[in-house]
Write an enzyme that holds these catalytic residues in place. Structure first.
Site, PDB file in Angstrom:
ATOM      1  N   ARG A  58       0.843  -1.206   0.000  1.00 36.41           N
ATOM      2  CA  ARG A  58       0.000   0.000   0.000  1.00 36.41           C
ATOM      3  C   ARG A  58       0.878   1.256   0.000  1.00 36.41           C
ATOM      4  O   ARG A  58       0.521   2.281  -0.577  1.00 36.41           O
ATOM      5  CB  ARG A  58      -0.963   0.004   1.200  1.00 36.41           C
ATOM      6  CG  ARG A  58      -1.724   1.318   1.332  1.00 36.41           C
ATOM      7  CD  ARG A  58      -3.041   1.239   2.105  1.00 36.41           C
ATOM      8  NE  ARG A  58      -3.037   0.374   3.259  1.00 36.41           N
ATOM      9  CZ  ARG A  58      -2.504   0.676   4.452  1.00 36.41           C
ATOM     10  NH1 ARG A  58      -1.906   1.839   4.651  1.00 36.41           N
ATOM     11  NH2 ARG A  58      -2.552  -0.202   5.437  1.00 36.41           N
TER      12      ARG A  58
ATOM     13  N   TYR B 230     -13.680  17.806 -15.815  1.00 34.22           N
ATOM     14  CA  TYR B 230     -14.227  16.450 -15.958  1.00 34.22           C
ATOM     15  C   TYR B 230     -15.409  16.265 -14.994  1.00 34.22           C
ATOM     16  O   TYR B 230     -15.376  16.772 -13.866  1.00 34.22           O
ATOM     17  CB  TYR B 230     -13.095  15.464 -15.642  1.00 34.22           C
ATOM     18  CG  TYR B 230     -13.500  14.026 -15.669  1.00 34.22           C
ATOM     19  CD1 TYR B 230     -13.733  13.379 -16.875  1.00 34.22           C
ATOM     20  CD2 TYR B 230     -13.640  13.300 -14.499  1.00 34.22           C
ATOM     21  CE1 TYR B 230     -14.107  12.050 -16.910  1.00 34.22           C
ATOM     22  CE2 TYR B 230     -14.008  11.965 -14.519  1.00 34.22           C
ATOM     23  CZ  TYR B 230     -14.241  11.349 -15.731  1.00 34.22           C
ATOM     24  OH  TYR B 230     -14.614  10.036 -15.741  1.00 34.22           O
TER      25      TYR B 230
ATOM     26  N   ASP C 132      -4.926  19.089 -14.612  1.00 33.08           N
ATOM     27  CA  ASP C 132      -5.256  17.760 -15.150  1.00 33.08           C
ATOM     28  C   ASP C 132      -4.761  17.734 -16.596  1.00 33.08           C
ATOM     29  O   ASP C 132      -5.263  18.465 -17.447  1.00 33.08           O
ATOM     30  CB  ASP C 132      -6.780  17.560 -15.076  1.00 33.08           C
ATOM     31  CG  ASP C 132      -7.221  16.176 -15.559  1.00 33.08           C
ATOM     32  OD1 ASP C 132      -6.513  15.575 -16.386  1.00 33.08           O
ATOM     33  OD2 ASP C 132      -8.300  15.714 -15.113  1.00 33.08           O
TER      34      ASP C 132
ATOM     35  N   LYS D 260      -6.629   6.514 -19.686  1.00 36.63           N
ATOM     36  CA  LYS D 260      -6.883   7.043 -21.012  1.00 36.63           C
ATOM     37  C   LYS D 260      -5.667   6.828 -21.922  1.00 36.63           C
ATOM     38  O   LYS D 260      -5.277   5.709 -22.135  1.00 36.63           O
ATOM     39  CB  LYS D 260      -7.293   8.514 -20.904  1.00 36.63           C
ATOM     40  CG  LYS D 260      -8.345   8.782 -19.812  1.00 36.63           C
ATOM     41  CD  LYS D 260      -9.685   8.138 -20.103  1.00 36.63           C
ATOM     42  CE  LYS D 260     -10.659   8.198 -18.941  1.00 36.63           C
ATOM     43  NZ  LYS D 260     -10.954   9.524 -18.441  1.00 36.63           N
TER      44      LYS D 260
HETATM   45  C1  LIG Z   1     -11.289   9.976 -17.257  1.00 37.19           C
HETATM   46  C2  LIG Z   1     -10.809  11.257 -16.732  1.00 37.19           C
HETATM   47  C3  LIG Z   1     -10.609  11.421 -15.356  1.00 37.19           C
HETATM   48  C4  LIG Z   1     -10.921  10.333 -14.350  1.00 37.19           C
HETATM   49  O1  LIG Z   1     -10.090   9.220 -14.505  1.00 37.19           O
HETATM   50  P1  LIG Z   1     -10.521   7.721 -14.062  1.00 37.19           P
HETATM   51  O2  LIG Z   1      -9.300   6.953 -14.338  1.00 37.19           O
HETATM   52  O3  LIG Z   1     -11.699   7.357 -14.891  1.00 37.19           O
HETATM   53  O4  LIG Z   1     -10.874   7.779 -12.619  1.00 37.19           O
HETATM   54  C5  LIG Z   1     -10.141  12.644 -14.923  1.00 37.19           C
HETATM   55  N1  LIG Z   1      -9.887  13.657 -15.776  1.00 37.19           N
HETATM   56  C6  LIG Z   1     -10.072  13.523 -17.103  1.00 37.19           C
HETATM   57  C7  LIG Z   1      -9.769  14.671 -18.001  1.00 37.19           C
HETATM   58  C8  LIG Z   1     -10.547  12.331 -17.628  1.00 37.19           C
HETATM   59  O5  LIG Z   1     -10.746  12.208 -18.938  1.00 37.19           O
END
Ligand SMILES: *Cc1c(COP(=O)(O)O)cnc(C)c1O
Length: 422
Positions: free
Chosen positions: A66, A119, A191, A216
């Site tokens: 962890r 998001y 982000d 992604k």
């Molecule tokens: C998908 C996404 C997230 C969240 O990510 P997860 O892995 O689905 O929790 C956050 N920010 C953006 C821009 C995203 O496309």
């Protein structure tokens, strides 16, 4: 040099080389060339003094997965190379990374400024979870940079940015907003999921903390969930502590899949961006389409800023269909090379309306307030041949136009129209 930026082992090498080698120039057991998946929950020691030194961080090593894990550490080192960051911390999902960072750096009585277009999940943290902890949240109109600067100037602890935004591809001027945040001593978090480290390095533009959903483009195959946070060691030690205690650690299997995926990121993105530009240009000429969002289009309002802070325009395109959800429902099933799904950034092309993708967490009223039309469709462009993707979208749009023309005819004529075999 800024202390959150680190030269890294492969300084001077291109990002296409770093995706392959970053974090992986280490000796593995059995001389394995590939990073082993270490599944051990804990790590054993004969020498109790050594165990104690590792636990105190006086000596490198692992205690409990962890806290840290050898496979996960390779992924973290790879991200450091890609974002030129001093340190990185991996999480079980992108949302775990985002909520982990916001909870690490915000406390009751503090204030965060962000934009309305983040998001959907992030927006929920801002609207639902942070206010009930006593954090004041101010979400500004994403395109009104003066309003964002005005809110920052009132004083805030954190400025949270996402650019380009999901799903409307708005572009924020990172340098300008960082300058505003620094003048009030705020920490800046960005982000970078949509851009990927290949197209944009927010730390180099003055941002303090970068977050990624590794689900992604980083992993790229739609088969794993993960998140990564990058920044200075001083900041990342706090994020790591939060993760160690709150427990949203990444599992080693997922870390392995993400490492494996990142190796082809440069190759994938090159093809995806070529097709994204071609699809965006085609959509501009398609009568069924009211508007197209892609920062690579010269008429996109954020095109000049995107050019100044990004190396490429990314592989997400969105567009608004005339006729709203009715047309969306007609169009999407006609596509041959498309998953109709909530993910993005995979090798396959994925189409989805905001209602079931980026803003599945929001109600219709909330989407309307965010200016997200029900006719909006997001394309995550895959690695298929460009010609096939354009032809596929063209044939689907042409069929919908034929069908709509047919349906708009009076019943009698419709009969005859059908009889001639159209
Ligand atoms: C998908 C996404 C997230 C969240 O990510 P997860 O892995 O689905 O929790 C956050 N920010 C953006 C821009 C995203 O496309």
């Amino acid at each position: 040099m800024d202390d959150k930026l680190k030269p890294g082992l492969n300084q001077g090498a291109g990002l296409g080389t770093r995706v392959v080698w970053g974090g992986e120039q280490v000796q593995h057991p059995y001389n394995a060339t590939q990073t082993p998946i270490v599944v051990s929950a804990a790590y054993g020691y004969h020498d109790i003094d050594e165990w104690y030194d590792v636990a105190l961080g006086k000596q490198p090593g692992f205690i409990y997965s962890r806290m840290s894990n050898p496979t996960v550490s390779v992924l973290e080192d790879k991200l450091c190379e890609l974002e030129s960051a001093e340190s990185a911390v991996a999480f079980s999902t992108g949302m775990a990374a985002i909520s982990g960072v916001l909870h690490t750096f915000l406390a009751c009585g503090q204030r965060v400024v962000s934009t309305r277009d983040s998001y959907g999940g992030t927006n929920k943290i801002f609207e639902e979870f942070l206010p009930r902890m006593g954090v004041e949240v101010t979400l500004c109109d994403t395109l009104d940079i003066d309003a964002i600067e005005h809110q920052i100037a009132k004083g805030c602890n954190v400025l949270y940015l996402e650019t380009p935004t999901n799903p409307t591809l708005k572009v924020l001027d990172i340098r300008r907003l960082v300058a505003a945040a620094k003048s009030v001593g705020a920490l800046v978090i960005a982000d970078n999921t949509f851009a990927t480290p290949l197209n944009q390095n927010p730390l180099a533009l003055g941002v303090d903390v970068v977050v990624h959903s590794a689900t992604k483009f980083l992993s790229g195959h739609g088969d794993v969930l993960g998140g990564v946070v990058c920044g200075s060691e001083q900041l990342m030690s706090q994020v790591r502590h939060y993760r160690e205690i709150n427990g949203a650690s990444l599992d080693p299997f997922s870390a392995y899949l993400i490492i494996r995926g990142i190796k082809t990121l440069a190759l994938r993105l090159r093809q995806q961006q070529t097709s994204a530009q071609a699809l965006a240009e085609y959509l501009c000429s398609e009568p069924l389409v009211e508007s197209v969002n892609y920062p690579g289009l010269p008429q996109h309002p954020g095109h000049a800023i995107a050019r100044s802070q990004m190396r490429g325009f990314g592989a997400i395109v969105s567009f608004v269909l005339a006729g709203g959800m009715g047309t969306v429902i007609q169009l999407l099933p006609l596509l041959k090379y498309a998953h109709r799904a909530g993910n993005l950034g995979a090798v396959e092309t994925i189409y989805g309306p905001a209602r079931t993708t980026s803003h599945v967490e929001n109600t219709l009223e909330e989407r309307e307030a965010l200016g997200i039309s029900e006719g909006l469709v997001r394309i995550s462009v895959g690695i298929e041949d460009t010609e096939d993707l354009v032809a596929d979208l063209k044939q689907a749009c042409a069929s919908v136009r034929d069908k709509q023309r047919h349906e708009s005819l009076p019943a009698g004529k419709r009969e005859r129209f059908t009889n001639v075999g159209v």
